[in-house]
Design an enzyme around this catalytic site. Structure first.
Site, PDB file in Angstrom:
ATOM      1  CG  HIS A 198      -1.785  -1.220   1.178  1.00 31.43           C
ATOM      2  ND1 HIS A 198      -2.838  -1.406   0.444  1.00 31.43           N
ATOM      3  CD2 HIS A 198      -1.639  -2.233   2.220  1.00 31.43           C
ATOM      4  CE1 HIS A 198      -3.404  -2.524   0.809  1.00 31.43           C
ATOM      5  NE2 HIS A 198      -2.851  -3.131   1.898  1.00 31.43           N
ATOM      6  CG  HIS A 211       1.463  -6.631   3.163  1.00 32.31           C
ATOM      7  ND1 HIS A 211       1.972  -5.318   2.507  1.00 32.31           N
ATOM      8  CD2 HIS A 211       0.392  -6.858   3.095  1.00 32.31           C
ATOM      9  CE1 HIS A 211       0.793  -4.907   2.294  1.00 32.31           C
ATOM     10  NE2 HIS A 211      -0.212  -5.728   2.653  1.00 32.31           N
ATOM     11  NE  ARG A 214      -4.338  -6.420  -7.253  1.00 35.26           N
ATOM     12  CZ  ARG A 214      -5.239  -7.496  -6.946  1.00 35.26           C
ATOM     13  NH1 ARG A 214      -4.985  -8.403  -7.076  1.00 35.26           N
ATOM     14  NH2 ARG A 214      -6.563  -6.941  -6.497  1.00 35.26           N
TER      15      ARG A 214
END
Length: 309
Positions: free
Chosen positions: A15, A178, A197
């Site tokens: 993010h 992550h 991604r």
């Protein structure tokens, strides 16, 4: 606030922080629909597996030496920089390795070769090396089962593989790669739908990922919350990462016990994850709950508590 039950590994990515979120939103508002960051706190409800953050450079160097398939995807110059870097330019070295791997034209083929070799070694009980290496190799095989023919199966060789016990927690900072591999958890996070991604997904934004990631190494601290309250038949653990967006508290009430929630200056959410009970309010020092404040509490019950309540 989310309650997650993971059977197959989630897409791997990161993010953005506030600055990157604004840039990505201007670039493509459909894929990156807002300008907020999304720090996250994960509290395990069951044994929980996750990939979080890049491995330390010593581990990356050893994995490149022990894994010819991974080395084939990383340019020799990037490998040399990793072996010769200092603390001052470690991030540059890790970025060089990751960028080389992301841009490699052979990564899918080499991932397939790696999976075939590891399957043969594990079936023949010939796997060798330290425990952390064997754990990484098993994770590669696990991801290859849930995400066949994808380069992301190699990610456990680049990222830290965590096994978190129930009650333990870890913090995921913005710009930190992550993925959740398996298990159940409560996730507390800032409000955003931006996610860049990098693997285990059909849609990968290579350029955004290379630019976005922080390239910090070593992974997050995994720890229990700190004791915030202890009373007759009750205790509360506080999980408070260094962000202003949120914190979490886990309160255990023993059978027959009673716990009085303190008033907070911000809205909060009460979530029941185990056991049963009921709510009430205290008025004039005696328990006299109005009907609207009487709720039966069972696993899955969630109550929104307004600020000051």
């Amino acid at each position: 606030l989310k309650v997650l039950s993971i059977r197959n590994c989630t897409p791997c990515g990161a993010h953005p922080d506030l600055q990157s979120a604004e840039s990505l939103h201007l670039k493509d508002s459909k894929i990156y629909p807002d300008t907020n960051h999304k720090p996250k706190l994960m509290i395990a409800l069951t044994p929980f597996e996750a990939l979080v953050g890049f491995r330390r450079r010593a581990e990356l160097a050893e994995l490149l030496a022990r894994t010819p398939e991974l080395a084939a995807c990383v340019r020799p110059e990037a490998q040399l920089l990793l072996h010769t870097c200092t603390d001052a330019n470690e991030r540059e070295a890790v970025r060089s390795v990751f960028e080389s791997w992301m841009r490699s034209a052979d990564v899918v083929v080499q991932t397939r070769k790696l999976v075939e070799r590891l399957r043969g070694e594990h079936q023949a009980s010939k796997a060798s090396g330290p425990a952390w290496l064997k754990k990484s190799q098993r994770a590669v095989l696990q991801l290859a089962e849930s995400h066949p023919q994808q380069m992301g199966a190699m990610l456990p060789l680049l990222l830290n593989y965590l096994l978190v016990a129930p009650g333990e927690a870890f913090y995921v900072a913005p710009c930190e790669p992550h993925a959740y591999v398996a298990g159940e958890c409560v996730e507390v996070c800032a409000s955003s739908n931006n996610f860049v991604r990098i693997g285990l997904s059909q849609r990968i934004d290579v350029e955004a990922a290379i630019t976005l990631l922080s390239y910090e190494t070593g992974g997050p601290d995994v720890e229990f919350g700190r004791l915030a309250h202890q009373g007759p038949g009750t205790h509360t653990l506080r999980y408070a990462p260094d962000v202003a967006d949120f914190e979490a508290r886990v309160t255990t009430v023993e059978p027959g016990g009673c716990f009085e929630l303190e008033s907070f200056p911000v809205p909060s959410i009460l979530l029941v994850v185990a056991g049963s009970g009921e709510t009430g309010v205290l008025a004039h020092g005696a328990r006299s709950p109005p009907r609207k404040h009487r709720y039966t509490l069972v696993p899955g019950t969630a109550l929104y508590v307004t600020e000051g309540t």
